[in-house]
Design a protein around this motif. Structure first.
Motif, PDB file in Angstrom:
ATOM      1  N   CYS A 116      25.400  34.221  85.294  1.00 40.94           N
ATOM      2  CA  CYS A 116      24.084  34.528  85.868  1.00 40.94           C
ATOM      3  C   CYS A 116      23.378  33.228  86.271  1.00 40.94           C
ATOM      4  O   CYS A 116      23.576  32.195  85.645  1.00 40.94           O
ATOM      5  N   GLY A 117      22.525  33.319  87.260  1.00 39.73           N
ATOM      6  CA  GLY A 117      21.613  32.211  87.600  1.00 39.73           C
ATOM      7  C   GLY A 117      22.334  30.927  87.935  1.00 39.73           C
ATOM      8  O   GLY A 117      23.293  30.892  88.713  1.00 39.73           O
ATOM      9  N   THR A 118      21.857  29.863  87.322  1.00 38.56           N
ATOM     10  CA  THR A 118      22.443  28.546  87.563  1.00 38.56           C
ATOM     11  C   THR A 118      23.919  28.509  87.165  1.00 38.56           C
ATOM     12  O   THR A 118      24.736  27.870  87.846  1.00 38.56           O
ATOM     13  N   ALA A 119      24.268  29.183  86.096  1.00 47.88           N
ATOM     14  CA  ALA A 119      25.678  29.203  85.666  1.00 47.88           C
ATOM     15  C   ALA A 119      26.551  29.888  86.727  1.00 47.88           C
ATOM     16  O   ALA A 119      27.714  29.521  86.929  1.00 47.88           O
TER      17      ALA A 119
ATOM     18  N   ALA B  19      14.459  25.192  83.096  1.00 49.33           N
ATOM     19  CA  ALA B  19      15.288  24.953  84.281  1.00 49.33           C
ATOM     20  C   ALA B  19      16.531  24.156  83.877  1.00 49.33           C
ATOM     21  O   ALA B  19      16.442  23.062  83.341  1.00 49.33           O
TER      22      ALA B  19
ATOM     23  N   VAL C 150      30.659  31.854  82.225  1.00 48.39           N
ATOM     24  CA  VAL C 150      29.926  30.592  82.137  1.00 48.39           C
ATOM     25  C   VAL C 150      28.515  30.884  81.634  1.00 48.39           C
ATOM     26  O   VAL C 150      27.802  31.715  82.219  1.00 48.39           O
ATOM     27  N   SER C 151      28.117  30.223  80.567  1.00 51.62           N
ATOM     28  CA  SER C 151      26.773  30.458  80.025  1.00 51.62           C
ATOM     29  C   SER C 151      26.342  29.264  79.192  1.00 51.62           C
ATOM     30  O   SER C 151      26.978  28.938  78.191  1.00 51.62           O
ATOM     31  N   GLN C 152      25.278  28.612  79.616  1.00 51.66           N
ATOM     32  CA  GLN C 152      24.747  27.494  78.835  1.00 51.66           C
ATOM     33  C   GLN C 152      24.477  27.934  77.412  1.00 51.66           C
ATOM     34  O   GLN C 152      24.977  27.346  76.467  1.00 51.66           O
ATOM     35  N   SER C 153      23.669  28.978  77.262  1.00 48.39           N
ATOM     36  CA  SER C 153      23.237  29.399  75.929  1.00 48.39           C
ATOM     37  C   SER C 153      24.348  30.109  75.156  1.00 48.39           C
ATOM     38  O   SER C 153      24.368  30.087  73.930  1.00 48.39           O
ATOM     39  N   GLY C 154      25.239  30.768  75.901  1.00 49.48           N
ATOM     40  CA  GLY C 154      26.246  31.594  75.246  1.00 49.48           C
ATOM     41  C   GLY C 154      25.673  32.899  74.713  1.00 49.48           C
ATOM     42  O   GLY C 154      26.320  33.608  73.938  1.00 49.48           O
TER      43      GLY C 154
HETATM   44  C1  F6R Z   1      17.998  28.408  85.925  1.00 48.90           C
HETATM   45  C2  F6R Z   1      18.326  29.020  84.640  1.00 48.90           C
HETATM   46  C3  F6R Z   1      18.870  30.414  84.597  1.00 48.90           C
HETATM   47  C4  F6R Z   1      20.118  30.454  83.711  1.00 48.90           C
HETATM   48  C5  F6R Z   1      20.620  31.882  83.531  1.00 48.90           C
HETATM   49  C6  F6R Z   1      21.900  31.930  82.732  1.00 48.90           C
HETATM   50  O1  F6R Z   1      17.560  27.100  85.787  1.00 48.90           O
HETATM   51  O2  F6R Z   1      18.198  28.384  83.635  1.00 48.90           O
HETATM   52  O3  F6R Z   1      19.176  30.873  85.889  1.00 48.90           O
HETATM   53  O4  F6R Z   1      21.087  29.651  84.310  1.00 48.90           O
HETATM   54  O5  F6R Z   1      19.633  32.650  82.891  1.00 48.90           O
HETATM   55  O6  F6R Z   1      21.716  31.401  81.453  1.00 48.90           O
HETATM   56  P1  F6R Z   1      22.958  31.026  80.549  1.00 48.90           P
HETATM   57  O7  F6R Z   1      23.676  29.909  81.244  1.00 48.90           O
HETATM   58  O8  F6R Z   1      22.386  30.589  79.244  1.00 48.90           O
HETATM   59  O9  F6R Z   1      23.835  32.231  80.450  1.00 48.90           O
END
Ligand code: F6R
Length: 363
Positions: free
Chosen positions: A55-58, A154, A101-105
């Motif tokens: 989603c999003g940036t990922a 962000a 792909v997910s920053q937070s997981g």
């Molecule tokens: C943009 C942003 C969101 C996340 C998205 C996915 O700057 O932070 O678009 O990228 O909500 O989040 P994760 O990567 O944690 O799954």
């Protein structure tokens, strides 16, 4: 802590040389890329398709991944937004490698998409920044980005480390599939290692970007355009601008604007152009001319040495030279900075913009 920076976002932007280097170091030993802990040779031989879901940036990092996999490894892949993938009855089976792909997981839709692919027999890989996160526990294996904690809403350093992982994975798979010579692999790896220094050049020289931000702050809308993989960078640049400055921007493949949306261009409309793909530059320049003829204010990000782009731009932000496929990691830095400085100029709470949360655990 913010380590002397006024906001987490700018601290995290400046951390990128280090976080990219640490992400490289985690996967490269004596010049050799290693993903054998997460992907066996048998698995590599087995899959005939890669799905990338986020989603999003990922998701934008996933688009970069698709490009690298196609360019470097000639591997076919599909990139989908998680909230769509989970309901689309995807063509996923035991011969699919599915990457989440997910920053937070913790993103709920990404997690649900993972479960869907897993239940249909796919080999699932997570790319995440948080050790022990739900997505990392659910996936068969996890590749960690080494960005360190990302606090600002962000996403910046998580994105560039995700892209770094895809670049490495593309080279690794290409080598495994016999599509790259050892010499070529060495050359690409050493080029990846040059990125942190090349990013620092942009970070050391933010004056031009601050000037552009000062112009942007009074605008209500704008466009980001690019061709090929620069379009994915445009999408990410545009998202950064929207979420922390509340300026409505839209990203387009440079050749697509004329099919309708160019009607929105008025004198002074900002158009951010990403011109890093050498073979497409001439085409992008002719798009710039079309836009200028309608009064657009052209802000171009391209290689420092790119005279053709300098000539046709109102503002020019030059970055260092590198292979086209890796240039996305250099081009995104000024776009992150542009949204940051514009947000600060507008007096917005940069790290906590309205309506947004760091991790989205609702559908
Ligand atoms: C943009 C942003 C969101 C996340 C998205 C996915 O700057 O932070 O678009 O990228 O909500 O989040 P994760 O990567 O944690 O799954």
């Amino acid at each position: 802590t913010k380590a002397g920076f006024p906001h987490f976002m700018i601290k995290e932007i400046f951390e990128q040389p280090k976080s990219i280097e640490e992400t490289l170091n985690r996967r490269v030993h004596n010049g050799i890329i290693d993903f054998s802990d997460v992907l066996s040779d048998d698995e590599i031989n087995k899959f005939d398709m890669i799905h990338i879901v986020a989603c999003g940036t990922a998701y934008h990092a996933g688009l970069q991944g698709q490009y690298a996999l196609r360019e470097i490894s000639r591997i076919n892949s599909l990139v989908e937004i998680a909230s769509e993938y989970r309901y689309m009855n995807p063509f996923v089976n035991e011969n699919t490698l599915a990457i989440f792909v997910s920053q937070s997981g913790e993103t709920l839709d990404t997690l649900a998409a993972l479960k869907e692919a897993k239940s249909r027999g796919a080999k699932t890989l997570a790319i995440t920044n948080v050790v022990g996160s739900t997505i990392s526990r659910e996936a068969h294996n996890t590749i960690y980005t080494m960005a360190g904690p990302e606090i600002a809403v962000a996403s910046t350093k998580a994105y560039t480390t995700q892209v770094t992982i895809f670049q490495l994975l593309a080279i690794y798979l290409a080598e495994k599939k016999g599509k790259l010579t050892k010499e070529k692999v060495e050359k690409l790896v050493s080029s990846l290692y040059s990125i942190p220094e090349k990013i620092k050049t942009t970070l050391d020289n933010t004056e031009i970007i601050k000037n552009v931000a000062n112009f942007m702050k009074d605008k209500h809308n704008g466009f980001y355009i690019g061709r090929g993989v620069d379009f994915a960078t445009a999408l990410e640049g545009s998202l950064k601008m929207k979420e922390i400055t509340y300026i409505h921007t839209e990203a387009f493949p440079a050749g697509e604007l004329k099919h309708g949306s160019i009607a929105l261009i008025e004198p002074g409309t900002p158009v951010v152009v990403i011109g890093m793909q050498s073979n497409l530059l001439e085409k992008t320049i002719s798009n710039i001319k079309e836009l200028k003829a309608r009064g657009a204010h052209i802000i171009t990000v391209a290689r420092k040495s790119c005279e053709e782009a300098i000539d046709v731009s109102d503002e020019f932000i030059g970055v260092e030279d590198i292979e086209d496929v890796f240039s996305v990691l250099l081009a995104i830095i000024p776009l992150q900075l542009l949204s940051y400085f514009t947000s600060v100029d507008k007096g917005i709470d940069v790290d906590k913009p309205r309506n947004l949360a760091k991790s989205v655990t609702v559908e």
